[in-house]
Motif scaffolding. Structure first.
Motif, PDB file in Angstrom:
ATOM      1  N   ARG A   1      -4.052   0.504  -2.129  1.00 51.12           N
ATOM      2  CA  ARG A   1      -3.371  -0.764  -1.877  1.00 51.12           C
ATOM      3  C   ARG A   1      -3.576  -1.684  -3.081  1.00 51.12           C
ATOM      4  O   ARG A   1      -4.513  -1.485  -3.872  1.00 51.12           O
ATOM      5  CB  ARG A   1      -3.856  -1.439  -0.601  1.00 51.12           C
ATOM      6  N   ILE A   2      -2.704  -2.685  -3.205  1.00 49.52           N
ATOM      7  CA  ILE A   2      -2.746  -3.597  -4.343  1.00 49.52           C
ATOM      8  C   ILE A   2      -2.387  -5.000  -3.873  1.00 49.52           C
ATOM      9  O   ILE A   2      -1.444  -5.192  -3.110  1.00 49.52           O
ATOM     10  CB  ILE A   2      -1.807  -3.109  -5.467  1.00 49.52           C
TER      11      ILE A   2
ATOM     12  N   ARG B   1       3.108  -2.522   4.062  1.00 48.17           N
ATOM     13  CA  ARG B   1       2.194  -3.647   3.924  1.00 48.17           C
ATOM     14  C   ARG B   1       1.014  -3.400   4.859  1.00 48.17           C
ATOM     15  O   ARG B   1       1.177  -3.457   6.075  1.00 48.17           O
ATOM     16  CB  ARG B   1       2.907  -4.949   4.284  1.00 48.17           C
ATOM     17  N   PRO B   2      -0.166  -3.148   4.318  1.00 47.65           N
ATOM     18  CA  PRO B   2      -1.295  -2.756   5.162  1.00 47.65           C
ATOM     19  C   PRO B   2      -1.668  -3.763   6.245  1.00 47.65           C
ATOM     20  O   PRO B   2      -2.142  -3.371   7.311  1.00 47.65           O
ATOM     21  CB  PRO B   2      -2.431  -2.596   4.153  1.00 47.65           C
TER      22      PRO B   2
ATOM     23  N   GLY C   1       0.810  -1.204   0.000  1.00 49.62           N
ATOM     24  CA  GLY C   1       0.000   0.000   0.000  1.00 49.62           C
ATOM     25  C   GLY C   1       0.846   1.257   0.000  1.00 49.62           C
ATOM     26  O   GLY C   1       2.029   1.231   0.349  1.00 49.62           O
ATOM     27  N   TRP C   2       0.210   2.340  -0.433  1.00 54.87           N
ATOM     28  CA  TRP C   2       0.792   3.674  -0.336  1.00 54.87           C
ATOM     29  C   TRP C   2       0.014   4.469   0.713  1.00 54.87           C
ATOM     30  O   TRP C   2      -1.220   4.412   0.750  1.00 54.87           O
ATOM     31  CB  TRP C   2       0.746   4.403  -1.675  1.00 54.87           C
ATOM     32  N   TYR C   3       0.757   5.197   1.518  1.00 59.47           N
ATOM     33  CA  TYR C   3       0.212   6.028   2.570  1.00 59.47           C
ATOM     34  C   TYR C   3       0.727   7.453   2.384  1.00 59.47           C
ATOM     35  O   TYR C   3       1.717   7.677   1.686  1.00 59.47           O
ATOM     36  CB  TYR C   3       0.682   5.535   3.944  1.00 59.47           C
ATOM     37  N   ARG C   4       0.078   8.379   3.067  1.00 63.13           N
ATOM     38  CA  ARG C   4       0.608   9.738   3.098  1.00 63.13           C
ATOM     39  C   ARG C   4       0.335  10.367   4.453  1.00 63.13           C
ATOM     40  O   ARG C   4      -0.599   9.992   5.148  1.00 63.13           O
ATOM     41  CB  ARG C   4       0.016  10.590   1.983  1.00 63.13           C
ATOM     42  N   GLN C   5       1.202  11.318   4.778  1.00 61.66           N
ATOM     43  CA  GLN C   5       1.050  12.055   6.032  1.00 61.66           C
ATOM     44  C   GLN C   5       1.320  13.526   5.776  1.00 61.66           C
ATOM     45  O   GLN C   5       2.443  13.901   5.428  1.00 61.66           O
ATOM     46  CB  GLN C   5       1.990  11.518   7.109  1.00 61.66           C
TER      47      GLN C   5
END
Length: 114
Positions: A50-51, A97-98, A35-39
């Motif tokens: 996520r994939i 990794r979610p 997954g990609w996250y942002r802050q």
């Protein structure tokens, strides 16, 4: 030691595009949902996409239709193509990794501003 390495951030004007990359060790990447996250400043870190290993994707509403997550299982790399960027997309972007989080990388800064 687990090491996630994000890259590809930068300064872009509203409406512009960026492609982020995240390289991981094979043991961290292979067989896992990524997954990609942002802050953003003052905010909690949030998942944006996520994939699965098979390529099935999920996006949160703020990025749906503008961002595309993909992965190259031969390169142990996950990507985030970001189009039609908005100032509210400004944040540090991370991958992980979610469902089995590992130590976070340094992230890559994305700034959307004119």
């Amino acid at each position: 030691q687990v090491q996630l390495v994000e890259s590809g951030g930068g300064l872009v004007q509203p409406g512009g595009s960026l492609r982020l990359s995240c390289a991981a060790p094979r043991s961290t990447f292979s067989g896992y949902i990524m997954g990609w996250y942002r802050q953003a400043p003052g905010n909690q870190r949030e998942l944006v996409a996520r994939i699965t290993t098979a390529g099935n994707t999920y996006y949160t509403d703020p990025v749906k239709g503008r961002f595309t997550i993909s992965r190259d299982n031969t390169k142990n790399t996950v990507y985030l193509q970001m189009n039609s960027l908005k100032p509210e997309d400004t944040a540090v972007y991370y991958c992980n990794r979610p469902y089995s989080v590992v130590p976070w990388g340094q992230g890559t800064q994305v700034t959307v501003s004119s």
